[in-house]
Design a protein around this motif. Structure first.
Motif, PDB file in Angstrom:
ATOM      1  N   ALA A  93      18.635  35.886 -15.804  1.00  0.00           N
ATOM      2  CA  ALA A  93      17.724  36.953 -15.382  1.00  0.00           C
ATOM      3  C   ALA A  93      17.156  37.683 -16.586  1.00  0.00           C
ATOM      4  CB  ALA A  93      18.458  37.928 -14.463  1.00  0.00           C
ATOM      5  N   SER A  94      18.001  37.946 -17.565  1.00  0.00           N
ATOM      6  CA  SER A  94      17.547  38.627 -18.775  1.00  0.00           C
ATOM      7  C   SER A  94      16.542  37.780 -19.542  1.00  0.00           C
ATOM      8  CB  SER A  94      18.758  38.948 -19.657  1.00  0.00           C
ATOM      9  OG  SER A  94      18.359  39.550 -20.869  1.00  0.00           O
ATOM     10  N   ARG A  95      16.790  36.470 -19.620  1.00  0.00           N
ATOM     11  CA  ARG A  95      15.873  35.576 -20.332  1.00  0.00           C
ATOM     12  C   ARG A  95      14.518  35.519 -19.643  1.00  0.00           C
ATOM     13  NH1 ARG A  95      18.243  31.295 -23.286  1.00  0.00           N
ATOM     14  NH2 ARG A  95      16.122  30.561 -23.685  1.00  0.00           N
ATOM     15  N   LEU A  96      14.529  35.410 -18.313  1.00  0.00           N
ATOM     16  CA  LEU A  96      13.267  35.360 -17.573  1.00  0.00           C
ATOM     17  C   LEU A  96      12.479  36.649 -17.760  1.00  0.00           C
ATOM     18  CD1 LEU A  96      14.409  33.640 -14.245  1.00  0.00           C
ATOM     19  CD2 LEU A  96      12.976  32.646 -16.040  1.00  0.00           C
ATOM     20  N   ALA A  97      13.162  37.771 -17.688  1.00  0.00           N
ATOM     21  CA  ALA A  97      12.491  39.054 -17.869  1.00  0.00           C
ATOM     22  C   ALA A  97      11.871  39.153 -19.257  1.00  0.00           C
ATOM     23  CB  ALA A  97      13.479  40.196 -17.640  1.00  0.00           C
ATOM     24  N   GLY A 282      10.533  23.422 -12.167  1.00  0.00           N
ATOM     25  CA  GLY A 282      10.945  23.227 -13.546  1.00  0.00           C
ATOM     26  C   GLY A 282      11.973  24.205 -14.061  1.00  0.00           C
ATOM     27  N   LEU A 283      12.366  25.166 -13.264  1.00  0.00           N
ATOM     28  CA  LEU A 283      13.286  26.210 -13.717  1.00  0.00           C
ATOM     29  C   LEU A 283      14.562  25.630 -14.326  1.00  0.00           C
ATOM     30  CD1 LEU A 283      14.263  29.152 -13.914  1.00  0.00           C
ATOM     31  CD2 LEU A 283      14.883  29.050 -11.491  1.00  0.00           C
ATOM     32  N   THR A 284      15.137  24.608 -13.705  1.00  0.00           N
ATOM     33  CA  THR A 284      16.373  24.016 -14.217  1.00  0.00           C
ATOM     34  C   THR A 284      16.122  22.711 -14.963  1.00  0.00           C
ATOM     35  OG1 THR A 284      16.855  22.718 -12.232  1.00  0.00           O
ATOM     36  CG2 THR A 284      17.639  25.004 -12.266  1.00  0.00           C
ATOM     37  N   GLY A 285      14.875  22.440 -15.301  1.00  0.00           N
ATOM     38  CA  GLY A 285      14.563  21.182 -15.958  1.00  0.00           C
ATOM     39  C   GLY A 285      14.707  19.985 -15.046  1.00  0.00           C
ATOM     40  N   GLY A 286      14.777  20.229 -13.739  1.00  0.00           N
ATOM     41  CA  GLY A 286      14.897  19.153 -12.771  1.00  0.00           C
ATOM     42  C   GLY A 286      16.323  18.787 -12.411  1.00  0.00           C
ATOM     43  N   PHE A 287      17.303  19.513 -12.914  1.00  0.00           N
ATOM     44  CA  PHE A 287      18.704  19.145 -12.694  1.00  0.00           C
ATOM     45  C   PHE A 287      19.287  19.683 -11.396  1.00  0.00           C
ATOM     46  CE2 PHE A 287      18.708  17.424 -16.819  1.00  0.00           C
ATOM     47  CZ  PHE A 287      19.916  16.802 -17.075  1.00  0.00           C
ATOM     48  N   MET A 288      18.999  20.933 -11.040  1.00  0.00           N
ATOM     49  CA  MET A 288      19.680  21.591  -9.927  1.00  0.00           C
ATOM     50  C   MET A 288      18.677  22.377  -9.089  1.00  0.00           C
ATOM     51  SD  MET A 288      22.946  20.874 -10.501  1.00  0.00           S
ATOM     52  CE  MET A 288      23.818  22.042  -9.466  1.00  0.00           C
ATOM     53  N   PRO A 322      26.046  29.134 -10.347  1.00  0.00           N
ATOM     54  CA  PRO A 322      26.274  29.065 -11.796  1.00  0.00           C
ATOM     55  C   PRO A 322      25.830  27.753 -12.441  1.00  0.00           C
ATOM     56  CG  PRO A 322      28.177  30.024 -10.708  1.00  0.00           C
ATOM     57  CD  PRO A 322      27.278  29.519  -9.621  1.00  0.00           C
ATOM     58  N   LEU A 323      25.961  26.642 -11.720  1.00  0.00           N
ATOM     59  CA  LEU A 323      25.535  25.362 -12.283  1.00  0.00           C
ATOM     60  C   LEU A 323      24.022  25.340 -12.493  1.00  0.00           C
ATOM     61  CD1 LEU A 323      27.659  22.878 -10.130  1.00  0.00           C
ATOM     62  CD2 LEU A 323      28.235  23.918 -12.331  1.00  0.00           C
ATOM     63  N   GLY A 324      23.272  25.852 -11.493  1.00  0.00           N
ATOM     64  CA  GLY A 324      21.833  25.930 -11.634  1.00  0.00           C
ATOM     65  C   GLY A 324      21.419  26.872 -12.745  1.00  0.00           C
ATOM     66  N   CYS A 325      22.102  27.995 -12.847  1.00  0.00           N
ATOM     67  CA  CYS A 325      21.782  28.964 -13.914  1.00  0.00           C
ATOM     68  C   CYS A 325      22.063  28.377 -15.291  1.00  0.00           C
ATOM     69  CB  CYS A 325      22.581  30.248 -13.707  1.00  0.00           C
ATOM     70  SG  CYS A 325      22.102  31.201 -12.245  1.00  0.00           S
ATOM     71  N   ALA A 326      23.165  27.631 -15.418  1.00  0.00           N
ATOM     72  CA  ALA A 326      23.484  27.003 -16.700  1.00  0.00           C
ATOM     73  C   ALA A 326      22.428  25.973 -17.076  1.00  0.00           C
ATOM     74  CB  ALA A 326      24.863  26.351 -16.625  1.00  0.00           C
ATOM     75  N   ALA A 327      21.983  25.186 -16.083  1.00  0.00           N
ATOM     76  CA  ALA A 327      20.927  24.209 -16.351  1.00  0.00           C
ATOM     77  C   ALA A 327      19.638  24.906 -16.777  1.00  0.00           C
ATOM     78  CB  ALA A 327      20.684  23.361 -15.103  1.00  0.00           C
ATOM     79  N   ALA A 328      19.311  26.008 -16.103  1.00  0.00           N
ATOM     80  CA  ALA A 328      18.089  26.735 -16.421  1.00  0.00           C
ATOM     81  C   ALA A 328      18.133  27.313 -17.832  1.00  0.00           C
ATOM     82  CB  ALA A 328      17.857  27.844 -15.400  1.00  0.00           C
ATOM     83  N   LEU A 329      19.267  27.852 -18.224  1.00  0.00           N
ATOM     84  CA  LEU A 329      19.395  28.403 -19.576  1.00  0.00           C
ATOM     85  C   LEU A 329      19.203  27.318 -20.630  1.00  0.00           C
ATOM     86  CD1 LEU A 329      22.400  30.803 -18.944  1.00  0.00           C
ATOM     87  CD2 LEU A 329      20.133  31.506 -19.744  1.00  0.00           C
ATOM     88  N   ALA A 330      19.790  26.155 -20.407  1.00  0.00           N
ATOM     89  CA  ALA A 330      19.628  25.053 -21.359  1.00  0.00           C
ATOM     90  C   ALA A 330      18.182  24.565 -21.390  1.00  0.00           C
ATOM     91  CB  ALA A 330      20.573  23.910 -20.991  1.00  0.00           C
ATOM     92  N   SER A 331      17.546  24.523 -20.212  1.00  0.00           N
ATOM     93  CA  SER A 331      16.149  24.102 -20.157  1.00  0.00           C
ATOM     94  C   SER A 331      15.240  25.084 -20.893  1.00  0.00           C
ATOM     95  CB  SER A 331      15.705  23.966 -18.697  1.00  0.00           C
ATOM     96  OG  SER A 331      14.350  23.568 -18.619  1.00  0.00           O
ATOM     97  N   LEU A 332      15.483  26.394 -20.726  1.00  0.00           N
ATOM     98  CA  LEU A 332      14.680  27.390 -21.424  1.00  0.00           C
ATOM     99  C   LEU A 332      14.859  27.293 -22.933  1.00  0.00           C
ATOM    100  CD1 LEU A 332      15.102  30.566 -19.167  1.00  0.00           C
ATOM    101  CD2 LEU A 332      13.099  29.081 -19.375  1.00  0.00           C
ATOM    102  N   ASP A 333      16.074  26.976 -23.383  1.00  0.00           N
ATOM    103  CA  ASP A 333      16.295  26.783 -24.821  1.00  0.00           C
ATOM    104  C   ASP A 333      15.373  25.697 -25.371  1.00  0.00           C
ATOM    105  OD1 ASP A 333      18.258  28.724 -24.998  1.00  0.00           O
ATOM    106  OD2 ASP A 333      19.924  27.310 -24.793  1.00  0.00           O
TER     107      ASP A 333
END
Length: 453
Positions: A93-97, A282-288, A322-333
């Motif tokens: 949430a912080s990254r998106l903001a 594309g939020l999770t890079g297609g993973f979750m 949490p799995l989707g959020c972890a995928a999204a954080l890695a995708s944003l990186d």
């Protein structure tokens, strides 16, 4: 399991989306995927040029995202998000903001694009009621818009003609014309179309502006209706008129978000900040499966009260998984790196130069258009539209050439993962040229004049 056995079991038990099973060919079993390449159980290699329904950003089975999901799965796979929270959701949430323009800072997680839109509509409606503007009950959307398959999203997207079977379930939404543009249109023609659309919008708002709560639009590119594109200037003009009447603006960036239009978000590219932005795909890079509806703190404050009746009583079992959020954080990186930015620029350059030249060679193609990594063109035929009989023929020709391209009726579009290589783009160029030449050499396609915008 043998391919034939998989297909037999698929036929016996599965119900595939957007498919007429009576006439559709057997589904193609995929064993694995890497980067842009799908590998089928019978050993074929297919280039995924539509990012598997627009969700895959960085390539299939990207090791960084796979590793993040695996590590998270070994720590915390899920927890109820009412009364509990967790670090991946907080960080995401912080990254998106931080990536979105101010004042978009409050993030509500859900499961998919349809529900992200549904959340925005429900929030806007209740926000007006909580603020004492209970006369605002109307929604407004734009011709050809597609916003998902839940009832509210279908109601907003009814003009896309995907939802005739459920017409009696839908609630009324006011539909306004939208102005499009492509490479064949001169400046005057574009501006005249925009002026007509804006004039119609102004007339409607003069009559219904005080009772309209929110307007929904796919910014810059309308996806499912045929990759119809409009200019940033038109989007800004629409938003200005809506704001003048106190109407909240919802951007459906389920498809256009995360770099698809060139910039990270279409709202950034257009220089317009909505009241709500809906994100998924594309939020999770297609993973979750994961989505987010992001709004301002001002909107959030309108739901705070000692009474639970003013709270937003909406949620999903897998909210902020949490799995989707972890995928999204890695995708944003990966997304914010210079390498990814350069890759998106390279794809757009290919579209505007190589692909544009190939399309221009054909006598059957019309309305070539590009926004960022998205390119599209139409093929003239006797039955244009999503149900065009040309679509399955095109799918087969592209599959024979080793490419996954799923035309939207007589509209062919390319929306590849950002990891596509120069060699793969050369193969795309060769294959698209060959398919167009095959169409011209075969029995002539009946030509009919049509207007996609």
């Amino acid at each position: 399991m043998e391919t034939s056995s998989l297909i037999a079991l698929d036929r016996a038990h599965l119900w595939h989306p957007f498919t007429q099973a009576m006439t559709a060919p057997d589904a193609i079993p995929v064993r694995s995927a890497s980067g842009t390449v799908l590998t089928t159980t019978d050993g074929r290699h297919i280039l995924d040029l539509i990012s598997s329904w627009w969700v895959n950003l960085h390539g299939h089975a990207h090791p960084a995202i796979a590793r993040a999901v695996a590590e998270q799965a070994a720590t915390l796979e899920h927890v109820i998000f009412a009364g509990f929270t967790h670090e991946p959701a907080i960080r995401l949430a912080s990254r998106l903001a931080a990536l979105l323009p101010d004042p978009l800072s409050r993030v509500f997680f859900s499961d998919n694009g349809s529900t992200a839109v549904e959340v925005a509509m429900k929030m806007a409606f209740q926000h007006a009621a909580n603020k004492g503007e209970k006369q605002r009950t109307r929604f407004l959307a734009f011709e050809g818009g597609y916003h998902g398959d839940t009832v509210g999203a279908m109601s907003a997207g009814a003009s896309s003609n995907f939802f005739r079977a459920w017409k009696q379930l839908l609630f009324p939404v006011d539909i306004m014309p939208i102005a499009g543009h492509d490479s064949s249109m001169g400046h005057d023609l574009v501006e005249n179309g925009e002026e007509r659309a804006l004039t119609a919008l102004e007339a409607h708002l003069d009559q219904h502006g005080k009772t309209t709560v929110a307007a929904l639009i796919e910014p810059l590119v309308q996806g499912a209706c045929g990759m119809r594109m409009h200019r940033p200037a038109f989007l800004r003009a629409v938003t200005e008129r809506l704001r003048h009447h106190g109407i909240m603006v919802i951007f459906d960036e389920v498809m256009t978000g995360f770099g698809r239009t060139g910039d990270l978000f279409a709202c950034v590219k257009a220089g317009v900040t909505p009241d709500f932005i809906c994100l998924s795909k594309g939020l999770t890079g297609g993973f979750m499966p994961l989505s987010a509806t992001v709004t301002s703190d001002s909107v959030y404050q309108a739901f705070l009260d000692e009474s639970v009746d003013r709270a937003f009583l909406h949620g999903h079992s897998f909210t902020a998984n949490p799995l989707g959020c972890a995928a999204a954080l890695a995708s944003l990186d990966l997304l914010i790196t210079d390498a990814c930015k350069d890759a998106r620029h390279q794809i757009e350059t290919f579209h505007r130069s190589t692909l544009a030249d190939i399309v221009a060679e054909s006598t059957l193609t019309r309305r070539f258009r590009v926004t960022g990594t998205i390119a599209a063109f139409d093929l003239e035929c006797a039955d244009p539209g999503y149900a065009s009989s040309l679509a399955p023929r095109l799918r087969d020709l592209f599959l024979q050439a080793g490419m996954l391209i799923r035309p939207l009726g007589n509209t062919v579009y390319l929306l590849p993962p950002y990891c596509i290589t120069n060699d793969q783009m050369e193969k795309v160029a060769t294959s698209v040229r060959a398919v167009l030449q095959t169409l011209e050499k075969q029995a002539p396609v009946p030509v009919a004049s049509f207007d996609m915008f």
